[in-house]
Design an enzyme around this catalytic site. Sequence first.
Site, PDB file in Angstrom:
ATOM      1  N   MET A 181      51.990  37.543  42.986  1.00 11.24           N
ATOM      2  CA  MET A 181      50.991  36.714  42.245  1.00 11.24           C
ATOM      3  C   MET A 181      49.926  37.193  41.384  1.00 11.24           C
ATOM      4  SD  MET A 181      51.450  33.453  45.063  1.00 11.24           S
ATOM      5  CE  MET A 181      50.313  32.363  43.944  1.00 11.24           C
ATOM      6  N   LYS A 183      36.869  28.794  52.953  1.00  8.49           N
ATOM      7  CA  LYS A 183      35.957  29.005  51.495  1.00  8.49           C
ATOM      8  C   LYS A 183      36.633  28.269  50.408  1.00  8.49           C
ATOM      9  CE  LYS A 183      35.467  32.457  47.794  1.00  8.49           C
ATOM     10  NZ  LYS A 183      35.909  33.550  47.276  1.00  8.49           N
ATOM     11  N   ASN A 184      38.113  28.388  50.350  1.00  5.64           N
ATOM     12  CA  ASN A 184      38.789  27.989  49.213  1.00  5.64           C
ATOM     13  C   ASN A 184      38.569  26.338  49.079  1.00  5.64           C
ATOM     14  OD1 ASN A 184      38.918  30.356  48.335  1.00  5.64           O
ATOM     15  ND2 ASN A 184      41.237  30.567  49.034  1.00  5.64           N
ATOM     16  N   ARG A 240      33.159  32.545  40.220  1.00  7.92           N
ATOM     17  CA  ARG A 240      34.537  32.107  39.694  1.00  7.92           C
ATOM     18  C   ARG A 240      34.823  30.683  40.067  1.00  7.92           C
ATOM     19  NH1 ARG A 240      38.927  33.986  37.519  1.00  7.92           N
ATOM     20  NH2 ARG A 240      38.013  36.109  37.621  1.00  7.92           N
ATOM     21  N   ASP A 255      36.052  38.130  41.689  1.00  8.53           N
ATOM     22  CA  ASP A 255      36.876  39.536  41.985  1.00  8.53           C
ATOM     23  C   ASP A 255      37.433  40.194  40.850  1.00  8.53           C
ATOM     24  OD1 ASP A 255      36.770  39.032  44.567  1.00  8.53           O
ATOM     25  OD2 ASP A 255      38.385  38.107  44.854  1.00  8.53           O
ATOM     26  N   ASP A 310      46.461  35.793  49.604  1.00 13.96           N
ATOM     27  CA  ASP A 310      45.342  36.372  50.131  1.00 13.96           C
ATOM     28  C   ASP A 310      45.132  37.247  51.595  1.00 13.96           C
ATOM     29  OD1 ASP A 310      43.644  35.512  48.040  1.00 13.96           O
ATOM     30  OD2 ASP A 310      42.853  33.938  49.085  1.00 13.96           O
TER      31      ASP A 310
END
Length: 441
Positions: free
Chosen positions: A341, A22-23, A97, A121, A319
């Site tokens: 983070m 996804k990223n 986002r 998120d 994540d």
Amino acid sequence: MSAFEIRGGTPLKGEIIPQGAKNEALQVISAVLLTAEKVTISNIPDIKDVNKLIELLGDLGVKVDKLSKDTYAFEAANIDLDFFHSDAFRSKGGSLRGSIMIVGPLLARYGKAAIPKPGGDKIGRRRLDTHFLGFEKLGAKFNYHPETGFFNVDASNLQGTYILLDEASVTGTANIVMAAVRAKGTTTIYNAACEPYLQQLCKMLNRMGAKISGIGSNLLTIEGVDSLGGTEHRLLPDMIEIGSFIGLAAMTGSEITIKNVQFKELGLIPEVFRRMGIRFEVKDDDIYIPAQDSYEIETFIDGSIMTIADAPWPGFTPDLLSIILVVATQAKGNVLIHQKMFESRLFFVDKLIDMGAQIILCDPHRATVMGLNKQASLRGIEMTSPDIRAGVSLLIAALSANGRSIIYNIEQIERGYQDIDTRLRALGADIRRIEAAPKGH
């Protein structure tokens, strides 16, 4: 409102193929705006955040052809710059986002861009300063208009420069790289993110004609070019899914093979799961996890309690910390989870405590987990998914728990995980989609 109804406590078995990352998808799909030529991208996950970005590009004037379930061809020859000021753009861009990622390419190619304040998120404050400070160093001027909620950026004269990033932001680095590839002169980015997905973006841009060196390090050098051409690109498998499936196998005592994982790109992820006591084998490019009755968390060499913390790559990805946390609830031994983070990502542990987990939430960033060694199973409850990663952690907990669980707000989970219920059913999971709202709604 859609929800998942899960009856847990049953071991699973079979093979599962991780979706495309996804990223990475959000970065490389945005990069198609850098050229008027065709760019073909494969292994694209069919998830809401990615589909929204593809739809947004179509609204901007990009010609989008879906060649198969996971392959698209993009041609950004005719961009409608007026669309930036429309209510439709405000609505679509503000709910995603990842929409921030189109700014760098548009600045590079057209010298201007606008973006509504992005959403995404609810996991604490996630600054966009790194993106805009980088653009500013390259010569862009930007203004935020509180009354409209838009950032307007003017970059008619981008010049290569030295940039020391205030944080090793993955999306910030990607955005600045995409802006710099067509700036005049040479740009040097120090403290750059070096995640595999960022490396993939840089390699793709080089195939398009960019001149980026230092890929894989935290010092990138970009020589600006006048134009970029088309290319073909395939996304890596999603490392967060791979880690989620390793955790799922351990929690449920399942025998699972995760196919085609690009093992060399997983960094510390396999090692951290090994420290949790999870056994697995790498066969060709597959990860085979045998059924395990128990798994024991290692201690440090001096015998002190294991601490697992997130860090910028090549450190452990934030994540997967929620997955590690839920896996620890059924391990033998104790572990301190330290989420450095991001803010507020550990607040979902109250649901795990309700399920019977032994967890002390020390503060918004740290939780101590005392493993039950599978001697006391979690119990099914009703709960709501607060974000993508916590949602999948609760789903894994529910699949390991005795009894019936219901997870509401599964739209959050489906923002990041493609056909997750269908793929889990193929492994033997008792999970089905229902229409229901939490009590009190």
